[in-house]
Design an enzyme around this catalytic site. Structure first.
Site, PDB file in Angstrom:
ATOM      1  N   ASP A   1       0.825  -1.211   0.000  1.00 21.12           N
ATOM      2  CA  ASP A   1       0.000   0.000   0.000  1.00 21.12           C
ATOM      3  C   ASP A   1       0.858   1.260   0.000  1.00 21.12           C
ATOM      4  OD1 ASP A   1      -2.467   1.268  -0.072  1.00 21.12           O
ATOM      5  OD2 ASP A   1      -2.538   1.504   2.105  1.00 21.12           O
ATOM      6  N   GLY A   2       0.325   2.305  -0.620  1.00 20.75           N
ATOM      7  CA  GLY A   2       0.985   3.617  -0.578  1.00 20.75           C
ATOM      8  C   GLY A   2       1.476   4.121  -1.925  1.00 20.75           C
ATOM      9  N   ASN A   3       1.145   3.408  -3.011  1.00 25.65           N
ATOM     10  CA  ASN A   3       1.611   3.853  -4.342  1.00 25.65           C
ATOM     11  C   ASN A   3       1.076   5.238  -4.692  1.00 25.65           C
ATOM     12  OD1 ASN A   3       2.678   1.316  -4.550  1.00 25.65           O
ATOM     13  ND2 ASN A   3       1.228   0.572  -6.098  1.00 25.65           N
ATOM     14  N   GLY A   4      -0.218   5.446  -4.433  1.00 26.46           N
ATOM     15  CA  GLY A   4      -0.854   6.711  -4.810  1.00 26.46           C
ATOM     16  C   GLY A   4      -0.245   7.877  -4.047  1.00 26.46           C
TER      17      GLY A   4
ATOM     18  N   TRP B   1       2.687   8.009  -2.663  1.00 23.20           N
ATOM     19  CA  TRP B   1       4.078   8.183  -3.092  1.00 23.20           C
ATOM     20  C   TRP B   1       4.126   9.100  -4.319  1.00 23.20           C
ATOM     21  CZ3 TRP B   1       6.996   7.215  -7.455  1.00 23.20           C
ATOM     22  CH2 TRP B   1       8.392   7.164  -7.292  1.00 23.20           C
TER      23      TRP B   1
ATOM     24  N   ARG C   1      -1.239   9.249  -9.946  1.00 26.50           N
ATOM     25  CA  ARG C   1      -1.186   8.015  -9.152  1.00 26.50           C
ATOM     26  C   ARG C   1      -0.593   6.841  -9.933  1.00 26.50           C
ATOM     27  NH1 ARG C   1      -4.295   7.624  -4.559  1.00 26.50           N
ATOM     28  NH2 ARG C   1      -4.566   5.422  -5.001  1.00 26.50           N
TER      29      ARG C   1
ATOM     30  N   HIS D   1       2.027   3.520  -9.119  1.00 21.15           N
ATOM     31  CA  HIS D   1       1.850   2.081  -9.371  1.00 21.15           C
ATOM     32  C   HIS D   1       3.031   1.526 -10.162  1.00 21.15           C
ATOM     33  CE1 HIS D   1      -2.008   2.267  -7.541  1.00 21.15           C
ATOM     34  NE2 HIS D   1      -2.580   2.998  -8.487  1.00 21.15           N
TER      35      HIS D   1
ATOM     36  N   LEU E   1      10.161 -20.768  -4.699  1.00 21.35           N
ATOM     37  CA  LEU E   1       9.291 -19.793  -4.042  1.00 21.35           C
ATOM     38  C   LEU E   1       7.903 -19.902  -4.657  1.00 21.35           C
ATOM     39  CD1 LEU E   1       8.768 -17.211  -2.267  1.00 21.35           C
ATOM     40  CD2 LEU E   1       9.477 -15.870  -4.255  1.00 21.35           C
TER      41      LEU E   1
ATOM     42  N   ARG F   1      -4.728  -1.755   9.024  1.00 20.20           N
ATOM     43  CA  ARG F   1      -5.923  -2.564   8.782  1.00 20.20           C
ATOM     44  C   ARG F   1      -5.624  -3.662   7.775  1.00 20.20           C
ATOM     45  NH1 ARG F   1      -7.668   2.739   7.075  1.00 20.20           N
ATOM     46  NH2 ARG F   1      -7.181   3.039   4.877  1.00 20.20           N
TER      47      ARG F   1
HETATM   48  C1  IPE Z   1      -5.428  -2.713  -0.037  1.00 21.57           C
HETATM   49  O1  IPE Z   1      -5.136  -1.374  -0.185  1.00 21.57           O
HETATM   50  C2  IPE Z   1      -5.399  -3.410  -1.362  1.00 21.57           C
HETATM   51  C3  IPE Z   1      -4.111  -3.485  -2.027  1.00 21.57           C
HETATM   52  C4  IPE Z   1      -2.970  -3.059  -1.574  1.00 21.57           C
HETATM   53  C5  IPE Z   1      -4.132  -4.118  -3.301  1.00 21.57           C
HETATM   54  P1  IPE Z   1      -6.270  -0.260  -0.310  1.00 21.57           P
HETATM   55  O2  IPE Z   1      -5.570   1.026  -0.535  1.00 21.57           O
HETATM   56  O3  IPE Z   1      -7.268  -0.665  -1.327  1.00 21.57           O
HETATM   57  O4  IPE Z   1      -6.945  -0.335   1.126  1.00 21.57           O
HETATM   58  P2  IPE Z   1      -7.783   0.750   1.920  1.00 21.57           P
HETATM   59  O5  IPE Z   1      -8.813   1.298   0.968  1.00 21.57           O
HETATM   60  O6  IPE Z   1      -6.828   1.807   2.375  1.00 21.57           O
HETATM   61  O7  IPE Z   1      -8.357   0.004   3.079  1.00 21.57           O
HETATM   62  C1  IPE Z   2      -1.749   0.185  -3.365  1.00 23.02           C
HETATM   63  O1  IPE Z   2      -1.495   1.554  -3.368  1.00 23.02           O
HETATM   64  C2  IPE Z   2      -1.997  -0.354  -4.763  1.00 23.02           C
HETATM   65  C3  IPE Z   2      -3.398  -0.707  -5.033  1.00 23.02           C
HETATM   66  C4  IPE Z   2      -4.365  -0.686  -4.173  1.00 23.02           C
HETATM   67  C5  IPE Z   2      -3.709  -1.128  -6.369  1.00 23.02           C
HETATM   68  P1  IPE Z   2      -2.666   2.609  -3.357  1.00 23.02           P
HETATM   69  O2  IPE Z   2      -3.042   2.912  -4.763  1.00 23.02           O
HETATM   70  O3  IPE Z   2      -3.780   2.163  -2.484  1.00 23.02           O
HETATM   71  O4  IPE Z   2      -1.934   3.857  -2.717  1.00 23.02           O
HETATM   72  P2  IPE Z   2      -2.514   4.859  -1.636  1.00 23.02           P
HETATM   73  O5  IPE Z   2      -2.919   4.016  -0.463  1.00 23.02           O
HETATM   74  O6  IPE Z   2      -3.665   5.558  -2.263  1.00 23.02           O
HETATM   75  O7  IPE Z   2      -1.370   5.754  -1.330  1.00 23.02           O
HETATM   76 MG    MG Z   3      -4.123   2.372  -0.498  1.00 24.70          MG
END
Ligand code: IPE
Ligand code: IPE
Ligand code: MG
Length: 256
Positions: free
Chosen positions: A23-26, A28, A36, A40, A134, A197
């Site tokens: 999580d956190g690509n967006g 970043w 965003r 990814h 793996l 979570r």
């Molecule tokens: C969980 O991340 C799903 C993936 C990393 C693929 P989300 O960004 O979708 O989760 P929430 O919305 O913060 O709970």
């Molecule tokens: C996780 O990063 C990748 C996917 C859910 C596909 P997010 O896209 O949720 O990144 P944030 O949480 O918005 O930073």
């Molecule tokens: Mg996210």
């Protein structure tokens, strides 16, 4: 009075199965004032880093949450960018994974993906099916509730067809119908991105998994962060509902 002897440090232990919410690509990308989708794309580099780390540490199974059943609800252009990235990654990375002895599998509702991606998923699974260094599981269009509901449906179908009696349905049988039934459940769960979570990841499979969270955004992941998670894991006492003394195999605590 002499102080009780300090117990020896827990033996270094490596998880057999690591489950990761990437999580956190967006965020970043947003921190860099970029779209965003750029986040990814940068996240794909961290996927390779994580796979390398598991191969290096002898972790036998890695399950990565790439796309949740709820992520389909994101803006169309973001979902489209992710689909392109999946396709590119499947085209580019699979032969190298195969060369390195990685078995690739996908869990989740793959019917929702475009044909091209589904075909490449099948090819990747077929090509790498014999590998055993793996087990890499990509959770894509995956939801833990969906996984459990599908298991319940498959058991219900067996009951309806007379192949199974309701009283035969127990945890052990149920556990054979959820995703990744052939692997040990995850020993360690890591979520990057700072949120604490589970976000509908492996709900059944995580029952006794050790949870570890980091503020690090997924594209900024490095091996030192993963090593911190492993070190923390190795120092934990997993009790599985028992007492500490029971787990340590000691008989020196009264039971009542
Ligand atoms: C969980 O991340 C799903 C993936 C990393 C693929 P989300 O960004 O979708 O989760 P929430 O919305 O913060 O709970
Ligand atoms: C996780 O990063 C990748 C996917 C859910 C596909 P997010 O896209 O949720 O990144 P944030 O949480 O918005 O930073
Ligand atoms: Mg996210």
């Amino acid at each position: 009075m002499t102080a009780p002897p300090t117990p020896p440090p827990a033996a270094p232990r490596v998880p057999r199965h690591l489950a990761v919410i990437m999580d956190g690509n967006g965020r970043w990308a947003q921190q860099r004032h970029r779209p965003r989708a750029i986040g990814h794309r940068a996240g794909a580099r961290a996927v390779n880093l994580c796979i390398d780390f598991c191969l290096d540490k002898g972790i036998g199974a890695l399950t990565l949450f790439a796309f949740s059943s709820e992520n389909w609800g994101r803006p169309e252009d973001e979902v489209g960018a992710l689909m392109k990235l999946f396709l590119n990654a499947l085209e580019r990375e699979v032969s190298e994974l195969h060369r390195r002895g990685v078995r690739v599998r996908f869990i989740g509702d793959r019917e929702r993906f475009p044909d091209g991606i589904r075909a490449r998923m099948r090819e990747a699974e077929a090509l790498t099916a014999g590998n055993d260094r793996l087990a890499l599981n990509i959770a894509a269009s995956y939801g833990g509730r969906q996984d459990i509901a599908a298991a319940a449906r498959s058991l219900a179908e067996d009951v309806a067809a007379g192949r199974l009696r309701p009283e035969q349905v127990d945890e052990a049988l149920f556990g054979t119908r959820v995703a990744l039934a052939d692997l040990p459940p995850p020993d360690l769960f890591i979520r990057t991105g700072g949120d604490h979570r589970v976000s509908n990841f492996l709900l059944w499979q995580l029952a006794y998994t050790e949870l570890w969270f980091t503020e690090t955004l997924w594209p900024a992941l490095d091996a030192a962060t993963l090593q911190r998670a492993l070190d923390d894991y190795a120092s934990r006492e997993r009790r599985f509902g028992l007492t500490g003394a029971q787990v340590a195999g000691r008989q020196d605590e009264p039971t009542a």
